[in-house]
Motif scaffolding. Structure first.
Motif, PDB file in Angstrom:
ATOM      1  N   UNK A 305       0.726  -1.314  -0.018  1.00  0.00           N
ATOM      2  CA  UNK A 305      -0.072   0.017   0.016  1.00  0.00           C
ATOM      3  C   UNK A 305       1.023   1.288   0.049  1.00  0.00           C
ATOM      4  N   UNK A 306       1.817   1.253   0.922  1.00  0.00           N
ATOM      5  CA  UNK A 306       2.889   2.587   1.074  1.00  0.00           C
ATOM      6  C   UNK A 306       3.481   2.588  -0.412  1.00  0.00           C
ATOM      7  N   UNK A 307       4.020   1.451  -0.936  1.00  0.00           N
ATOM      8  CA  UNK A 307       4.801   1.909  -2.352  1.00  0.00           C
ATOM      9  C   UNK A 307       3.643   2.002  -3.429  1.00  0.00           C
ATOM     10  N   UNK A 308       2.439   1.698  -3.155  1.00  0.00           N
ATOM     11  CA  UNK A 308       1.701   2.117  -4.349  1.00  0.00           C
ATOM     12  C   UNK A 308       1.239   3.719  -4.189  1.00  0.00           C
ATOM     13  N   UNK A 309       1.020   4.098  -2.921  1.00  0.00           N
ATOM     14  CA  UNK A 309       0.746   5.448  -2.746  1.00  0.00           C
ATOM     15  C   UNK A 309       1.593   6.638  -3.205  1.00  0.00           C
ATOM     16  N   UNK A 310       3.088   6.200  -2.881  1.00  0.00           N
ATOM     17  CA  UNK A 310       4.109   7.032  -3.308  1.00  0.00           C
ATOM     18  C   UNK A 310       4.278   7.225  -4.905  1.00  0.00           C
ATOM     19  N   UNK A 311       3.573   6.432  -5.848  1.00  0.00           N
ATOM     20  CA  UNK A 311       3.690   6.266  -7.087  1.00  0.00           C
ATOM     21  C   UNK A 311       3.687   7.722  -7.491  1.00  0.00           C
ATOM     22  N   UNK A 312       2.611   8.558  -7.283  1.00  0.00           N
ATOM     23  CA  UNK A 312       2.494   9.814  -8.215  1.00  0.00           C
ATOM     24  C   UNK A 312       3.588  10.873  -7.713  1.00  0.00           C
ATOM     25  N   UNK A 313       4.360  10.619  -6.644  1.00  0.00           N
ATOM     26  CA  UNK A 313       5.483  11.325  -6.055  1.00  0.00           C
ATOM     27  C   UNK A 313       6.676  10.903  -6.708  1.00  0.00           C
ATOM     28  N   UNK A 314       6.989   9.773  -7.345  1.00  0.00           N
ATOM     29  CA  UNK A 314       8.091   9.401  -7.890  1.00  0.00           C
ATOM     30  C   UNK A 314       8.514  10.403  -9.051  1.00  0.00           C
TER      31      UNK A 314
ATOM     32  N   UNK C 309       1.505  11.715   1.273  1.00  0.00           N
ATOM     33  CA  UNK C 309       0.877  11.199   0.234  1.00  0.00           C
ATOM     34  C   UNK C 309      -0.338  12.140  -0.141  1.00  0.00           C
ATOM     35  N   UNK C 345      15.218  10.107  -6.048  1.00  0.00           N
ATOM     36  CA  UNK C 345      13.924  10.101  -5.884  1.00  0.00           C
ATOM     37  C   UNK C 345      13.350   8.584  -5.157  1.00  0.00           C
ATOM     38  N   UNK C 349      12.461   7.583  -1.142  1.00  0.00           N
ATOM     39  CA  UNK C 349      11.136   7.252  -0.904  1.00  0.00           C
ATOM     40  C   UNK C 349      11.041   5.709  -0.329  1.00  0.00           C
ATOM     41  N   UNK C 353       9.641   4.542   3.403  1.00  0.00           N
ATOM     42  CA  UNK C 353       8.743   3.720   3.486  1.00  0.00           C
ATOM     43  C   UNK C 353       9.272   2.387   4.578  1.00  0.00           C
TER      44      UNK C 353
END
Lengths: 461, 461, 461
Positions: A305-314, C309, C345, C349, C353
């Motif tokens: 969940x954490x890895x998925x939610x940071x996707x747009x910040x990458x 987030x 980046x 992250x 995490x």
């Protein structure tokens, strides 16, 4: 409270603030630490030692005497010596008759001796009342006063009064006594501090193995393949993209492994036609670590969940999206909304959210303080019904995520299918078998078997 | 330990490793499961049965005798029979005199009989020492050895020694005995395993009703309206957009409903001028399920957070944003930063984050193991002060989210206001009334009433 | 159960459903509330009062007599009067001989009197059996029946039978009695309800101070500086951007402060060459609130995660990204993927995490019900090994976040370094010193010292 209790002085809590003398055999580190602490709590302390020369390390207010003299001064004697030296107590047997001997010893290995140290002590000094206590507390923790860890002190012993007195001392030192019953519990109490998450070993080793396998699998497909064929460097996928493939895969496989043994057990019982036949050892052990498997699965799900939610910040994702948009703008092209894609994307996210939500709920109900507050019927409802619902939601999440990629040839790089496809094998098997077991023609005999019915009654003879 | 305990053999924990014989009346499933387990733990077991023919199901090492013969062999007799068959014990009364009878029975319905089964047994065999135990453990769990659920065994009984012996057996089987006091507790212990989250029924039914209502409300506004007027298909809103409207609405309404009964009670007490008057039944029940209401609200708030955080990953949102940017680029237009919008957007997010954070804190403090470690003053501080702060933050979050859309006519489709506006009604009422109650002219008499003062002392007569 | 217990009637749990009469001295609010509740639970209640005039507030079914008459009617007398009025009991000493006196009083301040109220009562009426109980329950909670808070009632007393009887009453009222040992525990029990999170004061004050400092620091750098030099209004940064700078800084500093005292203690022990020397008081206190420091740090870390987030949902961020893309498109320019940036980046992250994940794990294991289920070895493993790993990951997260900005002059506005640089000072010191302490030349003597060895044995004399 005053007259009639005088003759049982040693065995009743004293009402005046003056506390009973406590004797400690052994002037080692733990003995001294306990002595310090007892004196702080108002107990007169007398040490029994081979050499009565006053060591500077021994608390100032404590007396040091020979073993025999010290023993006579107190009703309670704490044995701060190691098991291998216990035999010096044999000549003191007469003096120790009727005394309360507190065994605080630990061993170096689990089940090192055939009988527990406390039971061995009770055999050596048959006239004494042996109580096991304090072995879970460390000298360092006692000394420094910073008991961050458990304040629980397991106490066991055959004599109720003796146990009660030791428990009062435990409380006076600011610790919490836990009565574990008779001296038979001593073995378990002595093994307790030697364990390091014994139930977690299998789930953690298993997930470590799976992590290594899937890491190299994804590395080949997602980093080495594009490097060889497209000469692009996606090595930074190691930081987030690959972990975010491994975590959901492990979460799903481990969650399915929680429910697989139950399904296997049902098949075995149906086949044998009885429940009065032990399961093989591996199945028993597997069933016993289901909770740990589930919690490790939950940990991977949370990471996913954490890895998925940071996707747009990458940074990479932002670059990819902005290049797409710029190229669209430069090509003067506006794409219409793809309704199928919107449905697929939204429903796989929604399934994932609901699955994760139920998963966390399962995790919360497995907290000891919560599961102790529900009855068996409620626990079964949560862990079985909600558990299967979680498994269904998470499997559906993965299936919808796959969408129509299953058949696309571009998903097979070097003939390797996408990693998520591998993760679907176990959960699908579990769900299909469970679904079959729900049919009345199988469910009815299974229920009867679990209620005690036998197809071949002579089987169990 | 040896001589003087010989005459009370049956009542003191035995110091040798040999355990006492246990007798089990009844060879049904639970009796056999318990027998198996007792034999495994080293207890000699003898079964009392109508037919002494040795059934193949009974553990090999156990003896099967008539009831009278079996009872004479043991000091403890476990009653693995159903209440309706207890009357066969009457002729055995003389043999059972002084024995410990362990009642393990359960009923099919809550409060099925006027008195508990254990009390009924005590009346039938007045000379015996009846102990209630084991009724919360299932035969299946005992048999399979996989006690995932609570290992707690509630024990109650009038005779301390008898209770102690039964608790030692419970411990020997690897379970945790919990002393619940005298036999008066038996009724409650017997009702316990029949419950299925009784306190959660009202909150869950209520939220189910609200979900259905708001689902169709949002469906009409967000899917059917654009389909009718703009002929666009937003049916995929059902997966994420609509749940993400329903969840915050339910969280806010349920959170407000946690604090509404307290406000109503205060008004009632002020109006009556006394606290010595019972609240109506519905208010009492409502007050008792406030914790459950709050936890359900927290569940919806958590779902809202997850649904909100996946927004930027959604295919639809990515499409919408990229089309906007592309059309901006094609129109050769750059928009300046709208400072008011930045303020509104950031502050509604910040309020939501802080509100959710406090909400989770409230949830954590309601965990049994945490709330047992705080005193009443601390609990009140957290649940009342922090609780109202949470409600204020969440209400403000919703108000700021609305921003200046309240008065915009485009928000009213088919004269239906936005769903979030409906969700603000209850929390605003609670906050306004609570604010009024804080004024000294109302707070002072209320405090006095709660300390026992009465406006009309004769009222309570 | 019938013959031999008749003479100790008052001291054994009665087997019939008829309950014992309970006497309450004092008709104040708590006395009446307890009386109501006792009558509801089936106890006959008699009040002892100065004026025997029946007040309308007293429960209808209760009798009101003079103190002497009331005392004679019951074996248990609950003292619902304040300590300063206890001296009226002296003339009643003869009547109270052998009775069980339940002290339920509380004080207004912690350690208000030299001895606890219960011990004072025991001195005043030496012939009675004093039991301390009920002081943690509020009259309001008893009356309203809504015991949301802890249902635990601490009970202590010197007489086991008396304590047992009081604990039975506690259970009958639906509360959970907790035996705290002899009357010596009364002082602690009386102080308990007066506390308001005593261990949390230092961590909360400290973090409040740090919040204020870093808020103004960031305000100057991020809002006032651009306003002065670039005339842009970033005041909305106060809502999310600045909190999202403060939270990770505080989380990191507080987490480092959890491990700093352990490092200081090790240095002190190495320098002194002994462990038998008390640490200074401030270090002792610091060590005792490490758990609270860690949990406050976890709270800030969680807020940081939430604030991070929501970044892609922020109106300002969307505006900034879309302006960048639009300007790229208008300038007909496509940027290539910057691989270094992608690495930086993604890895910062990923570190964040993993660090947060371990941090939450530490938080879960510090829940009382979880930490009570692990032994000392396991607790040390989690809190020390995993704790340092968390600190390393979080420090690395911040360092990588900084990336190559450390040396860029644009990071120094008004000669002020970025706030995150300040946050790195304490954790880096802790990690460097801990790293040095791991070297065998320091680790070996330290281990020996902790096992009781002394460099200068005469030191401790």
């Amino acid at each position: 409270m005053n007259k009639n209790s005088s003759n049982t002085m040693a065995l009743t809590p004293n009402t005046s603030n003056k506390r009973e003398t406590v004797c400690i055999f052994g002037t080692g580190d733990f003995g001294r630490a306990l002595g310090h602490k007892l004196i702080q709590s108002g107990y007169p302390v007398v040490f029994g030692s081979r050499s009565t020369q006053v060591s500077s390390l021994i608390p100032k207010d404590a007396e040091v005497l020979s073993h025999a003299e010290a023993a006579q001064k107190a009703a309670i004697i704490i044995m701060a010596i190691q098991r291998q030296h216990y035999n010096f107590l044999t000549p003191l047997a007469e003096i120790l008759r009727g005394k309360i001997l507190v065994d605080i010893s630990n061993n170096l290995k689990i089940n090192q001796y055939p009988e527990s140290n406390a039971e061995y002590l009770a055999q050596l000094v048959p006239g004494a009342k042996v109580v096991k206590a304090f072995n879970t507390v460390s000298a360092w923790a006692l000394q420094s006063g910073t008991l961050d860890a458990s304040r629980q002190v397991f106490v066991c012993g055959d004599n109720m009064e003796a146990k009660q007195m030791v428990m009062d001392i435990v409380r006076a030192l600011g610790l919490t006594p836990l009565d574990q019953g008779t001296l038979l519990a001593a073995q378990e109490i002595e093994n307790y501090p030697l364990q390091l998450f014994p139930m977690w070993k299998f789930p953690i080793l298993l997930s470590f193995g799976l992590i290594v396998f899937f890491f190299f699998y994804c590395l080949i497909r997602d980093v080495i393949y594009p490097y060889v064929y497209q000469n692009t460097d996606f090595s930074f996928f190691i930081a987030i993209s690959i972990p975010n493939r491994i975590c959901p895969i492990l979460a799903l496989i481990l969650l399915a492994l929680v429910y697989l043994p139950g399904v296997l057990a049902a098949i075995m019982q149906l086949y044998r036609g009885t429940k009065y036949h032990r399961f093989p050892d591996w199945l028993d052990k597997w069933m016993l670590c289901r909770k740990q498997l589930g919690l490790v699965a939950l940990a991977f799900a949370s990471l996913h969940v954490l890895y998925t939610l940071v996707i747009p910040i990458r940074s990479f994702v932002r670059w990819r999206i902005s290049s797409q948009i710029v190229s669209q703008a430069l090509n003067n092209k506006t794409e219409p909304l793809n309704n199928t894609n919107a449905w697929l994307s939204d429903s796989y996210l929604a399934l994932g959210i609901l699955g994760f939500f139920l998963f966390v709920l399962l995790g919360i109900t497995s907290l000891p303080s919560v599961s102790n507050n529900v009855n068996w019927r409620e626990f079964r409802f949560v862990q079985s019904k909600l558990g299967y619902l979680t498994l269904i939601l998470c499997t559906a999440h993965t299936l919808v995520y796959g969408g129509n990629r299953f058949l696309s040839p571009s998903s097979y790089r070097w003939y390797l299918p996408n990693a998520y496809m591998l993760s679907l094998i176990v959960p699908c098997i579990v769900l299909v078998v469970k679904f079959v077991l729900i049919f009345p023609c199988l469910d009815k005999p299974l229920t009867r078997i679990r209620q005690g019915w036998e197809r071949n009654p002579q089987y169990s003879e």
